[in-house]
Design a protein around this motif. Structure first.
Motif, PDB file in Angstrom:
ATOM      1  N   VAL A  64       0.837  -1.199   0.000  1.00 36.47           N
ATOM      2  CA  VAL A  64       0.000   0.000   0.000  1.00 36.47           C
ATOM      3  C   VAL A  64       0.876   1.255   0.000  1.00 36.47           C
ATOM      4  CG1 VAL A  64      -1.688   1.323   1.335  1.00 36.47           C
ATOM      5  CG2 VAL A  64      -1.983  -1.127   1.062  1.00 36.47           C
ATOM      6  N   PHE A  65       1.972   1.231   0.758  1.00 33.64           N
ATOM      7  CA  PHE A  65       2.891   2.370   0.797  1.00 33.64           C
ATOM      8  C   PHE A  65       3.500   2.628  -0.580  1.00 33.64           C
ATOM      9  CE2 PHE A  65       7.137   4.179   1.733  1.00 33.64           C
ATOM     10  CZ  PHE A  65       6.728   5.351   2.323  1.00 33.64           C
ATOM     11  N   HIS A  66       4.021   1.587  -1.226  1.00 34.57           N
ATOM     12  CA  HIS A  66       4.587   1.729  -2.571  1.00 34.57           C
ATOM     13  C   HIS A  66       3.541   2.238  -3.555  1.00 34.57           C
ATOM     14  CE1 HIS A  66       8.203  -1.190  -2.131  1.00 34.57           C
ATOM     15  NE2 HIS A  66       8.534   0.044  -1.843  1.00 34.57           N
ATOM     16  N   ALA A  67       2.369   1.636  -3.531  1.00 42.67           N
ATOM     17  CA  ALA A  67       1.319   2.024  -4.469  1.00 42.67           C
ATOM     18  C   ALA A  67       0.854   3.460  -4.234  1.00 42.67           C
ATOM     19  CB  ALA A  67       0.147   1.059  -4.357  1.00 42.67           C
ATOM     20  N   THR A  68       0.811   3.884  -2.980  1.00 38.84           N
ATOM     21  CA  THR A  68       0.417   5.260  -2.672  1.00 38.84           C
ATOM     22  C   THR A  68       1.441   6.242  -3.211  1.00 38.84           C
ATOM     23  OG1 THR A  68      -0.760   4.531  -0.695  1.00 38.84           O
ATOM     24  CG2 THR A  68      -0.207   6.859  -0.829  1.00 38.84           C
ATOM     25  N   ILE A  69       2.713   5.940  -3.047  1.00 40.95           N
ATOM     26  CA  ILE A  69       3.756   6.809  -3.603  1.00 40.95           C
ATOM     27  C   ILE A  69       3.623   6.872  -5.124  1.00 40.95           C
ATOM     28  CG2 ILE A  69       6.236   7.075  -3.954  1.00 40.95           C
ATOM     29  CD1 ILE A  69       6.628   5.914  -1.152  1.00 40.95           C
ATOM     30  N   GLY A  70       3.410   5.720  -5.764  1.00 41.60           N
ATOM     31  CA  GLY A  70       3.227   5.703  -7.207  1.00 41.60           C
ATOM     32  C   GLY A  70       2.007   6.499  -7.642  1.00 41.60           C
ATOM     33  N   ALA A  71       0.916   6.394  -6.903  1.00 37.44           N
ATOM     34  CA  ALA A  71      -0.305   7.131  -7.247  1.00 37.44           C
ATOM     35  C   ALA A  71      -0.133   8.636  -7.034  1.00 37.44           C
ATOM     36  CB  ALA A  71      -1.472   6.611  -6.432  1.00 37.44           C
ATOM     37  N   VAL A  72       0.558   9.026  -5.970  1.00 38.25           N
ATOM     38  CA  VAL A  72       0.808  10.456  -5.732  1.00 38.25           C
ATOM     39  C   VAL A  72       1.665  11.031  -6.847  1.00 38.25           C
ATOM     40  CG1 VAL A  72       2.028  12.071  -4.212  1.00 38.25           C
ATOM     41  CG2 VAL A  72       0.453  10.419  -3.235  1.00 38.25           C
ATOM     42  N   ILE A  73       2.702  10.311  -7.243  1.00 36.28           N
ATOM     43  CA  ILE A  73       3.554  10.780  -8.343  1.00 36.28           C
ATOM     44  C   ILE A  73       2.739  10.894  -9.627  1.00 36.28           C
ATOM     45  CG2 ILE A  73       5.505  10.141  -9.817  1.00 36.28           C
ATOM     46  CD1 ILE A  73       6.805   8.939  -7.276  1.00 36.28           C
ATOM     47  N   LEU A  74       1.915   9.893  -9.896  1.00 37.42           N
ATOM     48  CA  LEU A  74       1.091   9.921 -11.098  1.00 37.42           C
ATOM     49  C   LEU A  74       0.082  11.063 -11.062  1.00 37.42           C
ATOM     50  CD1 LEU A  74       0.627   8.447 -13.755  1.00 37.42           C
ATOM     51  CD2 LEU A  74      -0.996   6.985 -12.568  1.00 37.42           C
ATOM     52  N   LEU A  75      -0.550  11.308  -9.924  1.00 39.10           N
ATOM     53  CA  LEU A  75      -1.478  12.447  -9.806  1.00 39.10           C
ATOM     54  C   LEU A  75      -0.759  13.766 -10.010  1.00 39.10           C
ATOM     55  CD1 LEU A  75      -3.856  11.555  -6.846  1.00 39.10           C
ATOM     56  CD2 LEU A  75      -4.484  11.925  -9.225  1.00 39.10           C
ATOM     57  N   PHE A  76       0.453  13.878  -9.492  1.00 40.19           N
ATOM     58  CA  PHE A  76       1.239  15.098  -9.666  1.00 40.19           C
ATOM     59  C   PHE A  76       1.558  15.342 -11.136  1.00 40.19           C
ATOM     60  CE2 PHE A  76       5.350  17.309  -9.826  1.00 40.19           C
ATOM     61  CZ  PHE A  76       5.006  18.469  -9.173  1.00 40.19           C
ATOM     62  N   VAL A  77       2.012  14.304 -11.826  1.00 37.64           N
ATOM     63  CA  VAL A  77       2.363  14.434 -13.254  1.00 37.64           C
ATOM     64  C   VAL A  77       1.121  14.737 -14.088  1.00 37.64           C
ATOM     65  CG1 VAL A  77       3.219  13.138 -15.258  1.00 37.64           C
ATOM     66  CG2 VAL A  77       4.424  12.996 -13.082  1.00 37.64           C
ATOM     67  N   ILE A  78       0.008  14.063 -13.794  1.00 38.72           N
ATOM     68  CA  ILE A  78      -1.226  14.333 -14.533  1.00 38.72           C
ATOM     69  C   ILE A  78      -1.688  15.763 -14.268  1.00 38.72           C
ATOM     70  CG2 ILE A  78      -3.669  13.740 -14.706  1.00 38.72           C
ATOM     71  CD1 ILE A  78      -2.848  10.825 -14.271  1.00 38.72           C
ATOM     72  N   GLY A  79      -1.527  16.237 -13.035  1.00 37.63           N
ATOM     73  CA  GLY A  79      -1.878  17.622 -12.704  1.00 37.63           C
ATOM     74  C   GLY A  79      -1.045  18.624 -13.480  1.00 37.63           C
ATOM     75  N   LEU A  80       0.233  18.320 -13.643  1.00 38.86           N
ATOM     76  CA  LEU A  80       1.095  19.207 -14.441  1.00 38.86           C
ATOM     77  C   LEU A  80       0.682  19.222 -15.906  1.00 38.86           C
ATOM     78  CD1 LEU A  80       4.656  18.416 -13.017  1.00 38.86           C
ATOM     79  CD2 LEU A  80       3.292  20.469 -12.646  1.00 38.86           C
ATOM     80  N   ILE A  81       0.325  18.062 -16.421  1.00 38.30           N
ATOM     81  CA  ILE A  81      -0.081  17.984 -17.834  1.00 38.30           C
ATOM     82  C   ILE A  81      -1.414  18.693 -18.043  1.00 38.30           C
ATOM     83  CG2 ILE A  81      -0.822  16.361 -19.629  1.00 38.30           C
ATOM     84  CD1 ILE A  81       1.280  14.412 -18.494  1.00 38.30           C
ATOM     85  N   ARG A  82      -2.333  18.560 -17.087  1.00 37.89           N
ATOM     86  CA  ARG A  82      -3.637  19.218 -17.220  1.00 37.89           C
ATOM     87  C   ARG A  82      -3.503  20.739 -17.215  1.00 37.89           C
ATOM     88  NH1 ARG A  82      -7.616  16.716 -12.884  1.00 37.89           N
ATOM     89  NH2 ARG A  82      -8.984  18.329 -13.682  1.00 37.89           N
ATOM     90  N   LYS A  83      -2.539  21.282 -16.464  1.00 38.90           N
ATOM     91  CA  LYS A  83      -2.357  22.724 -16.387  1.00 38.90           C
ATOM     92  C   LYS A  83      -1.712  23.280 -17.657  1.00 38.90           C
ATOM     93  CE  LYS A  83      -2.120  23.259 -11.428  1.00 38.90           C
ATOM     94  NZ  LYS A  83      -1.322  23.694 -10.292  1.00 38.90           N
ATOM     95  N   ALA A  84      -0.962  22.467 -18.358  1.00 38.38           N
ATOM     96  CA  ALA A  84      -0.237  22.936 -19.542  1.00 38.38           C
ATOM     97  C   ALA A  84      -1.146  23.133 -20.733  1.00 38.38           C
ATOM     98  CB  ALA A  84       0.855  21.939 -19.922  1.00 38.38           C
TER      99      ALA A  84
END
Length: 84
Positions: A64-84
Motif C-alpha cells: 500500500v505504501f509503494h502504491a500510494t507513492i506511485g499514485a501520488v507521483i502519477l497524480l502530480f504528473v497528470i496535474g502538471l499535464i492538465r495545467k499545460a
C-alpha cells in the motif's frame, strides 16, 4: 500471475488511490478516478521501485505504501499535464 494476486493488486491500488486523493487535495479526479489512478500507480510502482532498488519490505502495508507513492507521483504528473 495468479488470480488471487491480481485481486490483491487491485485492492491495494484502490486503497492507494483513495489515500493519494486525500494527500493531493485539488489534483484528483474524484473518488473513482483516484482509485483508477491508484491501480495504475500501483502497477508503475511495482515496475519502477524495484529497478531503483527502493524497497520498504514485504506485506500488505508495504504494498500500500509503494502504491500510494506511485499514485501520488502519477497524480502530480497528470496535474502538471492538465495545467499545460
Amino acid at each position: 500471475m495468479q488470480f488471487e494476486s491480481l485481486i490483491v493488486m487491485l485492492i491495494v491500488g484502490l486503497l492507494a488511490g483513495w489515500i493519494a486523493g486525500k494527500l493531493m487535495k485539488g489534483r484528483g479526479f474524484g473518488l473513482f478516478g483516484n482509485m483508477i489512478v491508484g491501480v495504475v500507480g500501483a502497477f508503475l510502482a511495482g515496475l519502477i521501485f524495484p529497478a531503483l532498488g527502493f524497497a520498504v519490505g514485504g506485506g500488505f502495508i508495504a504494498s500500500v505504501f509503494h502504491a500510494t507513492i506511485g499514485a501520488v507521483i502519477l497524480l502530480f504528473v497528470i496535474g502538471l499535464i492538465r495545467k499545460a
